[in-house]
Design a protein around this motif. Structure first.
Motif, PDB file in Angstrom:
ATOM      1  N   ASP A 186       0.700   4.022  -9.447  1.00 39.41           N
ATOM      2  CA  ASP A 186       0.271   4.914  -8.367  1.00 39.41           C
ATOM      3  C   ASP A 186       1.293   4.915  -7.234  1.00 39.41           C
ATOM      4  N   GLU A 187       1.791   3.727  -6.905  1.00 38.01           N
ATOM      5  CA  GLU A 187       2.789   3.629  -5.829  1.00 38.01           C
ATOM      6  C   GLU A 187       4.081   4.358  -6.217  1.00 38.01           C
ATOM      7  N   ARG A 188       4.463   4.240  -7.503  1.00 38.56           N
ATOM      8  CA  ARG A 188       5.681   4.929  -7.939  1.00 38.56           C
ATOM      9  C   ARG A 188       5.503   6.439  -7.886  1.00 38.56           C
ATOM     10  N   ALA A 189       4.342   6.912  -8.325  1.00 34.01           N
ATOM     11  CA  ALA A 189       4.096   8.352  -8.302  1.00 34.01           C
ATOM     12  C   ALA A 189       4.108   8.888  -6.873  1.00 34.01           C
ATOM     13  N   ALA A 190       3.482   8.159  -5.961  1.00 37.51           N
ATOM     14  CA  ALA A 190       3.444   8.598  -4.564  1.00 37.51           C
ATOM     15  C   ALA A 190       4.827   8.574  -3.933  1.00 37.51           C
ATOM     16  N   THR A 191       5.615   7.555  -4.293  1.00 36.39           N
ATOM     17  CA  THR A 191       6.969   7.452  -3.750  1.00 36.39           C
ATOM     18  C   THR A 191       7.837   8.591  -4.265  1.00 36.39           C
ATOM     19  N   ARG A 192       7.701   8.897  -5.530  1.00 36.48           N
ATOM     20  CA  ARG A 192       8.461  10.010  -6.103  1.00 36.48           C
ATOM     21  C   ARG A 192       8.074  11.327  -5.440  1.00 36.48           C
ATOM     22  N   THR A 225       0.830  -1.210   0.000  1.00 38.71           N
ATOM     23  CA  THR A 225       0.000   0.000   0.000  1.00 38.71           C
ATOM     24  C   THR A 225       0.861   1.254   0.000  1.00 38.71           C
ATOM     25  N   VAL A 226       0.276   2.337  -0.503  1.00 38.35           N
ATOM     26  CA  VAL A 226       0.939   3.645  -0.440  1.00 38.35           C
ATOM     27  C   VAL A 226       1.142   4.066   1.007  1.00 38.35           C
ATOM     28  N   GLU A 227       0.190   3.693   1.858  1.00 34.56           N
ATOM     29  CA  GLU A 227       0.312   4.038   3.277  1.00 34.56           C
ATOM     30  C   GLU A 227       1.539   3.379   3.902  1.00 34.56           C
ATOM     31  N   ALA A 228       1.846   2.157   3.477  1.00 36.43           N
ATOM     32  CA  ALA A 228       3.043   1.477   3.981  1.00 36.43           C
ATOM     33  C   ALA A 228       4.292   2.217   3.525  1.00 36.43           C
ATOM     34  N   MET A 229       4.302   2.692   2.286  1.00 40.20           N
ATOM     35  CA  MET A 229       5.417   3.499   1.801  1.00 40.20           C
ATOM     36  C   MET A 229       5.592   4.755   2.645  1.00 40.20           C
ATOM     37  N   ALA A 230       4.459   5.416   2.959  1.00 40.13           N
ATOM     38  CA  ALA A 230       4.519   6.650   3.734  1.00 40.13           C
ATOM     39  C   ALA A 230       5.069   6.413   5.130  1.00 40.13           C
ATOM     40  N   GLY A 272      10.409   4.035   1.876  1.00 41.64           N
ATOM     41  CA  GLY A 272      10.106   3.941   0.468  1.00 41.64           C
ATOM     42  C   GLY A 272       9.211   2.755   0.189  1.00 41.64           C
ATOM     43  N   PHE A 273       9.175   2.338  -1.086  1.00 38.40           N
ATOM     44  CA  PHE A 273       8.295   1.248  -1.504  1.00 38.40           C
ATOM     45  C   PHE A 273       9.113   0.153  -2.161  1.00 38.40           C
ATOM     46  N   GLY A 274       8.849  -1.120  -1.771  1.00 34.89           N
ATOM     47  CA  GLY A 274       9.519  -2.273  -2.354  1.00 34.89           C
ATOM     48  C   GLY A 274       8.517  -3.111  -3.120  1.00 34.89           C
ATOM     49  N   ALA A 275       8.492  -2.987  -4.427  1.00 33.00           N
ATOM     50  CA  ALA A 275       7.484  -3.657  -5.251  1.00 33.00           C
ATOM     51  C   ALA A 275       7.870  -5.105  -5.528  1.00 33.00           C
ATOM     52  N   SER A 276       6.850  -5.963  -5.583  1.00 30.22           N
ATOM     53  CA  SER A 276       7.097  -7.385  -5.802  1.00 30.22           C
ATOM     54  C   SER A 276       7.539  -7.673  -7.224  1.00 30.22           C
ATOM     55  N   ASP A 304      10.924   3.784 -13.841  1.00 32.88           N
ATOM     56  CA  ASP A 304      12.072   4.599 -13.429  1.00 32.88           C
ATOM     57  C   ASP A 304      12.452   4.319 -11.975  1.00 32.88           C
ATOM     58  N   PRO A 305      12.775   3.060 -11.663  1.00 39.24           N
ATOM     59  CA  PRO A 305      13.063   2.702 -10.273  1.00 39.24           C
ATOM     60  C   PRO A 305      14.414   3.249  -9.820  1.00 39.24           C
TER      61      PRO A 305
END
Length: 345
Positions: free
Chosen positions: A162-168, A140-145, A149-153, A193-194
């Motif tokens: 969406d997760e990439r945009a929020a992380t950026r 979830t984006v909330e987990a990234m927040a 950051g975010f670790g995608a599977s 663009d990881p």
């Protein structure tokens, strides 16, 4: 604090007879001087990719395929994680973190399952440890927040746009698994663009060209890839084109020992020992934007100190090769990390 011995200093790990001077958790100086010490001093490891929640299920699932083991949402590890209590999860991670410190790891990058609650659980597991962790939330984006950051599977599981945009927007790290079982998900992963990729077992020439052009680093996990029977990453070719860091991956499959990962890599590739040591230290720090991974003035003091006169290391002629291809947990005299020192003085 002063630590004498053979210092593997700077990015090239040139052996220097002398001492490291540490003050207030930072390296104040690296001084050349004659010493009688047999110690070998080098940077504490940076484990570039882990899943330590899997500590509740070590060696579970023998003979299963990669998808059966770890694919979300119903791979074996995910079912076991859901079935575990929070107390069991935190306790398992605490013990794995303790082992990582005991085995010379000063920092690691965790892809943390379980959303926000998963992030909170590893925060609890880290509470009393000197190890530094870059925690990437998942799902979830909330987990990234809540994390670093975010670790995608992987791009085959979702588009993650969406997760990439929020992380950026949050100016945090975005890492994603790619090319682990085939090449099909590499281009979609690169399209996001990881900040870095994980695995890249099936990287092809045009993928390597793009990694080089865009400066995208890769965390490789060769022991894990062989255990899951997906193949062996093209480490030499990757290292020719980009920054390559070593990780130990799932704790259910492999011990999070960077000594084992280095030895395995060094003996199954043509990589030089100093390059493998860099993959286990400075490259991971660079990938994650950390002040770690090198022994040089001004750096945070995260150091591994070996007894060069141990039964295993006595007689080693090349200390860099000795560290990479021969040393193990039993050779550690102490691990120096900010705030406290582990081991025996």
């Amino acid at each position: 604090m002063e630590i004498e011995g053979t210092i593997l200093a700077g990015r090239d790990f040139e052996p220097i007879e002398g001492r490291v001077v540490v003050e207030d958790g930072r390296i104040e100086a690296v001084e050349e001087t004659t010493t009688d010490s047999s110690r070998i001093v080098f940077p504490a490891f940076v484990n570039a990719h882990t899943h330590i929640g899997d500590s509740i299920a070590k060696e579970a699932g023998g003979g299963l395929s990669l998808d059966e083991l770890v694919a979300p949402p119903d791979g074996l590890k995910h079912r076991l994680l859901r079935a575990a209590s929070r107390e069991e999860l935190v306790a398992g991670m605490e013990r794995t973190i303790d082992f990582m410190v005991e085995s010379g790891t000063g920092t690691f990058c965790e892809f943390r399952e379980g959303g926000v609650e998963g992030v909170r659980a590893i925060e609890d597991a880290l509470a009393d440890s000197p190890v530094d962790a870059t925690v990437l939330g998942r799902e979830t984006v909330e987990a990234m927040a809540a994390a670093d950051g975010f670790g995608a599977s992987g791009a085959r599981d979702a588009d993650f746009e969406d997760e990439r945009a929020a992380t950026r927007e949050a100016d945090k790290l975005f890492g994603i698994h790619a090319g682990e079982r085939d090449a099909a998900d590499i281009e979609p992963a690169l399209a996001l663009d990881p900040d870095f990729l994980v695995h890249m077992v099936y990287a092809e020439s045009h993928h390597l060209d793009r990694l080089a052009a865009e400066g995208i680093p890769v965390a490789v996990c060769p022991r894990s890839n062989l255990v899951t029977d997906v193949g062996f990453p093209p480490i030499e070719r990757l290292a020719d084109r980009t920054t390559v860091a070593l990780g130990t991956d799932n704790a259910m499959l492999d011990s999070p020992s960077m000594f084992r990962e280095m030895e395995f890599t060094a003996k199954l590739t043509d990589c030089r020992a100093r390059d493998v040591l860099r993959m286990a230290t400075a490259n991971g720090a660079e990938m994650l934007g950390l002040d770690a991974g090198l022994v040089e003035p001004g750096r945070e003091a995260r150091l591994c100190v070996l007894d060069g006169d141990s039964n295993n290391l006595a007689g080693v002629q090349n200390p860099v090769r000795g560290v990479v291809r021969r040393a193990g947990v039993a050779d550690i005299e102490r691990v120096v990390l900010p705030e406290r020192t582990t081991g025996n003085d």
